[in-house]
Design a protein around this motif. Structure first.
Motif, PDB file in Angstrom:
ATOM      1  N   ALA A  76       0.737  -1.286   0.013  1.00  0.00           N
ATOM      2  CA  ALA A  76       0.018  -0.094  -0.082  1.00  0.00           C
ATOM      3  C   ALA A  76       0.749   1.135  -0.039  1.00  0.00           C
ATOM      4  O   ALA A  76       0.566   2.210  -0.641  1.00  0.00           O
ATOM      5  CB  ALA A  76      -0.871  -0.125   1.229  1.00  0.00           C
ATOM      6  N   PHE A  77       2.121   1.184   0.454  1.00  0.00           N
ATOM      7  CA  PHE A  77       2.879   2.231   0.711  1.00  0.00           C
ATOM      8  C   PHE A  77       3.811   2.539  -0.766  1.00  0.00           C
ATOM      9  O   PHE A  77       3.803   3.620  -1.227  1.00  0.00           O
ATOM     10  CB  PHE A  77       3.938   2.145   1.892  1.00  0.00           C
ATOM     11  N   LEU A  78       4.352   1.189  -1.213  1.00  0.00           N
ATOM     12  CA  LEU A  78       5.128   1.548  -2.435  1.00  0.00           C
ATOM     13  C   LEU A  78       4.573   1.307  -3.594  1.00  0.00           C
ATOM     14  O   LEU A  78       4.911   1.729  -4.766  1.00  0.00           O
ATOM     15  CB  LEU A  78       6.344   0.479  -2.217  1.00  0.00           C
ATOM     16  N   ARG A  79       3.561   0.584  -3.542  1.00  0.00           N
ATOM     17  CA  ARG A  79       2.767   0.271  -5.067  1.00  0.00           C
ATOM     18  C   ARG A  79       3.542  -0.537  -6.163  1.00  0.00           C
ATOM     19  O   ARG A  79       3.459  -0.140  -7.182  1.00  0.00           O
ATOM     20  CB  ARG A  79       2.010   1.362  -5.574  1.00  0.00           C
ATOM     21  N   ASN A  80       4.662  -1.229  -5.525  1.00  0.00           N
ATOM     22  CA  ASN A  80       5.592  -1.895  -6.558  1.00  0.00           C
ATOM     23  C   ASN A  80       6.000  -3.247  -6.164  1.00  0.00           C
ATOM     24  O   ASN A  80       6.344  -3.450  -5.044  1.00  0.00           O
ATOM     25  CB  ASN A  80       6.844  -0.846  -6.685  1.00  0.00           C
ATOM     26  N   GLU A  81       5.197  -4.468  -6.616  1.00  0.00           N
ATOM     27  CA  GLU A  81       5.544  -5.738  -6.197  1.00  0.00           C
ATOM     28  C   GLU A  81       6.861  -6.225  -6.189  1.00  0.00           C
ATOM     29  O   GLU A  81       7.375  -6.935  -5.197  1.00  0.00           O
ATOM     30  CB  GLU A  81       4.550  -6.594  -6.871  1.00  0.00           C
ATOM     31  N   GLY A  82       7.802  -5.788  -7.470  1.00  0.00           N
ATOM     32  CA  GLY A  82       8.986  -6.216  -7.144  1.00  0.00           C
ATOM     33  C   GLY A  82       9.862  -5.524  -6.075  1.00  0.00           C
ATOM     34  O   GLY A  82      10.746  -6.111  -5.638  1.00  0.00           O
ATOM     35  N   ALA A  83       9.765  -4.264  -5.970  1.00  0.00           N
ATOM     36  CA  ALA A  83      10.300  -3.635  -4.729  1.00  0.00           C
ATOM     37  C   ALA A  83      10.144  -4.094  -3.567  1.00  0.00           C
ATOM     38  O   ALA A  83      10.770  -4.507  -2.601  1.00  0.00           O
ATOM     39  CB  ALA A  83      10.014  -2.147  -4.793  1.00  0.00           C
ATOM     40  N   VAL A  84       8.813  -4.530  -3.311  1.00  0.00           N
ATOM     41  CA  VAL A  84       8.285  -5.232  -1.965  1.00  0.00           C
ATOM     42  C   VAL A  84       8.728  -6.596  -1.824  1.00  0.00           C
ATOM     43  O   VAL A  84       9.375  -6.890  -0.796  1.00  0.00           O
ATOM     44  CB  VAL A  84       6.667  -5.254  -1.860  1.00  0.00           C
ATOM     45  N   ALA A  85       8.820  -7.169  -2.984  1.00  0.00           N
ATOM     46  CA  ALA A  85       9.474  -8.529  -2.859  1.00  0.00           C
ATOM     47  C   ALA A  85      10.920  -8.666  -2.427  1.00  0.00           C
ATOM     48  O   ALA A  85      11.473  -9.312  -1.700  1.00  0.00           O
ATOM     49  CB  ALA A  85       9.269  -9.279  -4.204  1.00  0.00           C
ATOM     50  N   LYS A  86      11.583  -7.520  -3.183  1.00  0.00           N
ATOM     51  CA  LYS A  86      13.072  -7.282  -2.679  1.00  0.00           C
ATOM     52  C   LYS A  86      13.290  -7.098  -1.282  1.00  0.00           C
ATOM     53  O   LYS A  86      14.211  -7.469  -0.818  1.00  0.00           O
ATOM     54  CB  LYS A  86      13.754  -6.392  -3.665  1.00  0.00           C
ATOM     55  N   ILE A  87      12.434  -6.254  -0.932  1.00  0.00           N
ATOM     56  CA  ILE A  87      12.611  -5.761   0.767  1.00  0.00           C
ATOM     57  C   ILE A  87      12.532  -7.035   1.419  1.00  0.00           C
ATOM     58  O   ILE A  87      13.267  -7.146   2.154  1.00  0.00           O
ATOM     59  CB  ILE A  87      11.689  -4.532   1.092  1.00  0.00           C
ATOM     60  N   PHE A  88      11.342  -7.747   1.202  1.00  0.00           N
ATOM     61  CA  PHE A  88      11.150  -8.616   1.966  1.00  0.00           C
ATOM     62  C   PHE A  88      12.042 -10.049   2.068  1.00  0.00           C
ATOM     63  O   PHE A  88      12.284 -10.826   3.100  1.00  0.00           O
ATOM     64  CB  PHE A  88       9.699  -9.000   2.023  1.00  0.00           C
ATOM     65  N   ASN A  89      12.546 -10.370   0.775  1.00  0.00           N
ATOM     66  CA  ASN A  89      13.299 -11.258   0.345  1.00  0.00           C
ATOM     67  C   ASN A  89      15.133 -11.147   0.616  1.00  0.00           C
ATOM     68  O   ASN A  89      15.646 -12.316   1.076  1.00  0.00           O
ATOM     69  CB  ASN A  89      12.938 -12.060  -0.796  1.00  0.00           C
ATOM     70  N   GLU A  90      15.315 -10.009   0.285  1.00  0.00           N
ATOM     71  CA  GLU A  90      16.659  -9.928   0.103  1.00  0.00           C
ATOM     72  C   GLU A  90      17.133  -8.877   1.218  1.00  0.00           C
ATOM     73  O   GLU A  90      18.203  -8.994   1.880  1.00  0.00           O
ATOM     74  CB  GLU A  90      17.394  -9.205  -1.300  1.00  0.00           C
ATOM     75  N   ILE A  91      16.479  -7.904   1.256  1.00  0.00           N
ATOM     76  CA  ILE A  91      17.168  -6.498   2.101  1.00  0.00           C
ATOM     77  C   ILE A  91      16.825  -6.675   3.250  1.00  0.00           C
ATOM     78  O   ILE A  91      17.690  -6.920   4.338  1.00  0.00           O
ATOM     79  CB  ILE A  91      16.457  -5.253   1.549  1.00  0.00           C
ATOM     80  N   ALA A  92      15.825  -7.035   3.881  1.00  0.00           N
ATOM     81  CA  ALA A  92      15.393  -6.908   5.424  1.00  0.00           C
ATOM     82  C   ALA A  92      16.026  -8.224   6.233  1.00  0.00           C
ATOM     83  O   ALA A  92      16.505  -8.079   7.142  1.00  0.00           O
ATOM     84  CB  ALA A  92      13.858  -7.332   5.510  1.00  0.00           C
ATOM     85  N   PRO A  93      16.268  -9.457   5.410  1.00  0.00           N
ATOM     86  CA  PRO A  93      17.399 -10.259   6.220  1.00  0.00           C
ATOM     87  C   PRO A  93      18.667 -10.024   6.464  1.00  0.00           C
ATOM     88  O   PRO A  93      19.174 -10.513   7.356  1.00  0.00           O
ATOM     89  CB  PRO A  93      17.170 -11.645   5.177  1.00  0.00           C
ATOM     90  N   LYS A  94      19.073  -9.191   5.576  1.00  0.00           N
ATOM     91  CA  LYS A  94      20.622  -8.761   5.906  1.00  0.00           C
ATOM     92  C   LYS A  94      20.639  -7.768   7.066  1.00  0.00           C
ATOM     93  O   LYS A  94      21.801  -7.749   7.593  1.00  0.00           O
ATOM     94  CB  LYS A  94      21.128  -7.773   4.517  1.00  0.00           C
ATOM     95  N   TYR A  95      19.566  -7.116   7.683  1.00  0.00           N
ATOM     96  CA  TYR A  95      19.601  -6.046   8.601  1.00  0.00           C
ATOM     97  C   TYR A  95      18.879  -6.817   9.707  1.00  0.00           C
ATOM     98  O   TYR A  95      18.393  -6.080  10.604  1.00  0.00           O
ATOM     99  CB  TYR A  95      18.964  -4.678   8.249  1.00  0.00           C
ATOM    100  N   ALA A  96      18.901  -8.101  10.040  1.00  0.00           N
ATOM    101  CA  ALA A  96      18.035  -8.779  10.825  1.00  0.00           C
ATOM    102  C   ALA A  96      18.642  -8.311  12.326  1.00  0.00           C
ATOM    103  O   ALA A  96      18.065  -8.306  13.309  1.00  0.00           O
ATOM    104  CB  ALA A  96      18.110 -10.135  10.735  1.00  0.00           C
ATOM    105  N   GLU A  97      19.915  -8.261  12.363  1.00  0.00           N
ATOM    106  CA  GLU A  97      20.612  -7.908  13.721  1.00  0.00           C
ATOM    107  C   GLU A  97      20.873  -6.228  13.858  1.00  0.00           C
ATOM    108  O   GLU A  97      21.553  -6.168  14.952  1.00  0.00           O
ATOM    109  CB  GLU A  97      22.009  -8.616  13.784  1.00  0.00           C
ATOM    110  N   ARG A  98      20.474  -5.432  13.088  1.00  0.00           N
ATOM    111  CA  ARG A  98      20.859  -4.263  12.892  1.00  0.00           C
ATOM    112  C   ARG A  98      19.636  -3.532  13.343  1.00  0.00           C
ATOM    113  O   ARG A  98      18.546  -3.522  12.951  1.00  0.00           O
ATOM    114  CB  ARG A  98      21.064  -3.607  11.702  1.00  0.00           C
ATOM    115  N   ASN A  99      19.909  -2.536  14.549  1.00  0.00           N
ATOM    116  CA  ASN A  99      18.489  -1.956  14.883  1.00  0.00           C
ATOM    117  C   ASN A  99      18.668  -0.484  14.197  1.00  0.00           C
ATOM    118  O   ASN A  99      18.868   0.574  14.977  1.00  0.00           O
ATOM    119  CB  ASN A  99      18.836  -1.792  16.545  1.00  0.00           C
ATOM    120  N   GLY A 100      18.035  -0.244  13.234  1.00  0.00           N
ATOM    121  CA  GLY A 100      18.052   1.032  12.466  1.00  0.00           C
ATOM    122  C   GLY A 100      19.427   1.284  11.773  1.00  0.00           C
ATOM    123  O   GLY A 100      20.300   0.762  11.794  1.00  0.00           O
ATOM    124  N   GLY A 101      19.196   2.614  11.123  1.00  0.00           N
ATOM    125  CA  GLY A 101      20.399   2.878  10.449  1.00  0.00           C
ATOM    126  C   GLY A 101      20.755   2.302   9.200  1.00  0.00           C
ATOM    127  O   GLY A 101      21.780   1.731   9.071  1.00  0.00           O
TER     128      GLY A 101
END
Length: 124
Positions: A76-101
């Motif tokens: 609802a925020f981005l309106r782009n399925e490719g970008a949402v998929a990349k955030i959830f599958n690739e980017i977010a797991p990289k930052y699992a141990e990071r608290n912001g920044g």
């Protein structure tokens, strides 16, 4: 003074500003680095970090209904399925141990036409 001002207007109407920042967030997610002005980069950081935080909450949750809800919030925020998929599958797991920044802003140069300060904003 700049008291009680929570965001920069960037010389645009609200709908135009939000559309621009959402498009810039999509570009940042896809390319992981973009060049823009310093003020736009500072404002874009808020949008990008919120999107990545949604992805982190998604990866930490085991409740299926919550996971669907988080994914729908991001779409609802981005309106782009490719970008949402990349955030959830690739980017977010990289930052699992990071608290912001999750983003870094590097000041680079001055634009020739209007002497605006330029910066590179990238994912850390």
């Amino acid at each position: 003074m700049n008291h009680n001002k929570s965001y920069r207007k960037l010389g645009r109407r609200t709908d135009h500003r939000l559309a621009m920042l959402k498009n810039m967030t999509i570009s940042l997610v896809e390319h992981e680095q973009i060049e823009t002005t310093v003020t736009r980069a500072k404002e874009l950081r808020k949008f990008a970090e919120k999107a990545i935080t949604l992805g982190k909450k998604y990866n930490n949750s085991t409740d299926a209904a919550r996971r669907v809800h988080l994914r729908r919030q991001a779409f609802a925020f981005l309106r782009n399925e490719g970008a949402v998929a990349k955030i959830f599958n690739e980017i977010a797991p990289k930052y699992a141990e990071r608290n912001g920044g999750y983003t870094r802003i590097i000041k680079t140069d001055v634009r020739r036409g209007d002497s605006a300060e330029l910066a590179i904003i990238e994912l850390v």
